[in-house]
Design a protein around this motif. Structure first.
Motif, PDB file in Angstrom:
ATOM      1  N   ILE A   1       0.773  -1.106  -0.160  1.00 26.45           N
ATOM      2  CA  ILE A   1      -0.017   0.009  -0.139  1.00 26.45           C
ATOM      3  C   ILE A   1       0.832   1.202  -0.064  1.00 26.45           C
ATOM      4  CG2 ILE A   1      -1.540   1.165   1.160  1.00 26.45           C
ATOM      5  CD1 ILE A   1      -3.006  -1.375   2.405  1.00 26.45           C
TER       6      ILE A   1
ATOM      7  N   LYS B   1       2.119   4.159  -3.426  1.00 32.22           N
ATOM      8  CA  LYS B   1       1.969   5.852  -3.706  1.00 32.22           C
ATOM      9  C   LYS B   1       3.199   6.352  -4.561  1.00 32.22           C
ATOM     10  CE  LYS B   1       0.267   6.920   1.202  1.00 32.22           C
ATOM     11  NZ  LYS B   1       0.431   7.422   2.111  1.00 32.22           N
TER      12      LYS B   1
ATOM     13  N   VAL C   1      -8.579   4.605  -5.057  1.00 31.77           N
ATOM     14  CA  VAL C   1      -8.570   3.576  -4.115  1.00 31.77           C
ATOM     15  C   VAL C   1      -9.970   2.904  -4.145  1.00 31.77           C
ATOM     16  CG1 VAL C   1      -6.842   4.545  -2.500  1.00 31.77           C
ATOM     17  CG2 VAL C   1      -9.384   5.003  -2.100  1.00 31.77           C
TER      18      VAL C   1
ATOM     19  N   TYR D   1      -6.128   2.669   3.729  1.00 32.80           N
ATOM     20  CA  TYR D   1      -5.422   3.507   2.721  1.00 32.80           C
ATOM     21  C   TYR D   1      -4.933   4.771   3.197  1.00 32.80           C
ATOM     22  CZ  TYR D   1      -6.400   0.201  -1.147  1.00 32.80           C
ATOM     23  OH  TYR D   1      -6.514  -0.878  -1.816  1.00 32.80           O
TER      24      TYR D   1
ATOM     25  N   TYR E   1      -1.927   8.693  -3.740  1.00 35.71           N
ATOM     26  CA  TYR E   1      -2.241   7.617  -4.591  1.00 35.71           C
ATOM     27  C   TYR E   1      -2.759   8.247  -5.765  1.00 35.71           C
ATOM     28  CZ  TYR E   1      -2.665   5.102   0.083  1.00 35.71           C
ATOM     29  OH  TYR E   1      -2.281   4.510   1.118  1.00 35.71           O
TER      30      TYR E   1
END
Length: 355
Positions: free
Chosen positions: A71, A75, A84, A143, A80
């Motif tokens: 996760i 990035k 998501v 997230y 991000y």
């Protein structure tokens, strides 16, 4: 002549006795040979069981430890670039596909029956939206929590769901917790706090208040969803688990589709569904989907101790990998906190087994 005649009669009689002895040996099974064969079969079964358990343990450890890492790694420049909500939707879709493939194999082998058919009643299906909605919020929070915690910290704080699950078991399913398990909860909270101590800053804890709140909320959501799902499964134990998973994932897909429309509709329409996806993003999606499958395999082919050891090793493995990937500082407080958390998880499992 008389002597030779008697001798010949003795030889014939001895030969007859020998033939009878051979016939007796052939008709009666050799206990020693049978037990030796059974021992070999049992030994082979134990080897197969040990190999299967080892593979499942290794898979769960790798998947668990790499979850937070992937996760963070997905990035770019601290944010991000992908949606998501689309990533969560793909996770639920992949889980649904895996459940269908598993069901297809069962139908091919055993045929379709009352317990493994997909068609069902409204009363059975209507209970699945609740855990699906809870998992949606929990999965989205995982997230955003990385704005406040690093991968090792996330791996530590994630263990709060053990406390929430235990307490909710007591409240909802009326299951008693042993004194060892309550003591394990205290140790777990102390270990998580110790691991987050920060001696190089004015702040006492590395994780800010927002991160702790999100971790606790995630733990409550995960715990309640897990307990509620277990209650659904045990309500009809003969129902095939893949059918139950299928309906849970279908509602998960529906809720994630709604989240996409509400949160990322413009971005998806203008930039595309897979905008910002990278190889790491795809790996992360497969990781999230396979993690749930691995937990199911542990419960089927291994035992709870395997899950305990996997979780404990995963915490240390995440920290070590983060040192090389993200420059994480492995402090004494983090190491001691990880040890305390590992002991707490083991005690919680041991208390459950001794009940």
């Amino acid at each position: 002549m008389e002597y030779r005649k008697i001798k010949d009669e003795d030889e014939v009689r001895d030969a007859g006795v020998e033939d009878v002895g051979k016939s007796f040996l052939l008709s009666v099974p050799d206990n020693d040979l049978t037990s030796e064969g059974e021992t070999k079969i049992d030994s082979h079964r134990e080897k197969v069981k040990w190999k299967r358990k080892s593979v499942v343990t290794l898979a769960l450890t790798v998947l668990t430890s790499s979850q937070g890492i992937l996760i963070v790694w997905s990035k770019r420049a601290g944010k991000y670039e992908y949606s998501v909500t689309t990533a969560n939707f793909m996770v639920e879709t992949l889980k649904c596909a895996i459940s269908l493939v598993a069901l297809g194999r069962i139908w091919k082998k055993d045929g379709v029956n009352e317990d493994n058919r997909l068609t069902t009643t409204l009363d059975e299906v209507i209970v699945y939206p609740i855990p699906a909605a809870l998992y949606l919020v929990k999965n989205l929070l995982q997230y955003y929590i990385f704005a406040y915690v690093d991968a090792p910290g996330y791996q530590i704080l994630k263990n709060f769901n053990i406390i929430s699950t235990g307490v909710l078991y007591r409240i909802i399913l009326k299951k008693r917790l042993s004194e060892i398990q309550w003591a394990a909860f205290v140790l777990l909270a102390a270990g998580c706090t110790t691991a987050q101590l920060n001696s190089n800053s004015d702040r006492v804890l590395q994780t800010p208040f927002q991160g702790w709140v999100m971790a606790i909320v995630m733990a409550l959501l995960s715990g309640f969803a897990g307990v509620y799902t277990e209650a659904i499964i045990k309500k009809r134990p003969s129902r095939n688990i893949n059918v139950q998973n299928f309906w849970l994932y279908v509602f998960g897909m529906c809720f994630n589709a709604v989240a996409m429309l509400v949160q990322d509709f413009d971005a998806v329409m203008n930039k595309g569904f897979f905008h910002g996806y990278s190889f790491i993003t795809v790996l992360m999606i497969f990781n999230h989907a396979l993690s749930g499958i691995a937990v199911s395999m542990v419960m089927k082919y291994a035992d709870n101790i395997v899950k305990v050891y996997s979780t404990s090793v995963a915490m240390l493995l995440t920290a070590v990998v983060s040192v090389f990937l993200f420059g994480f500082h492995l402090s004494l407080a983090f190491f001691l906190g990880t040890v305390v958390v590992s002991v707490a998880i083991y005690l919680h499992s041991a208390g459950k087994i001794q009940r």
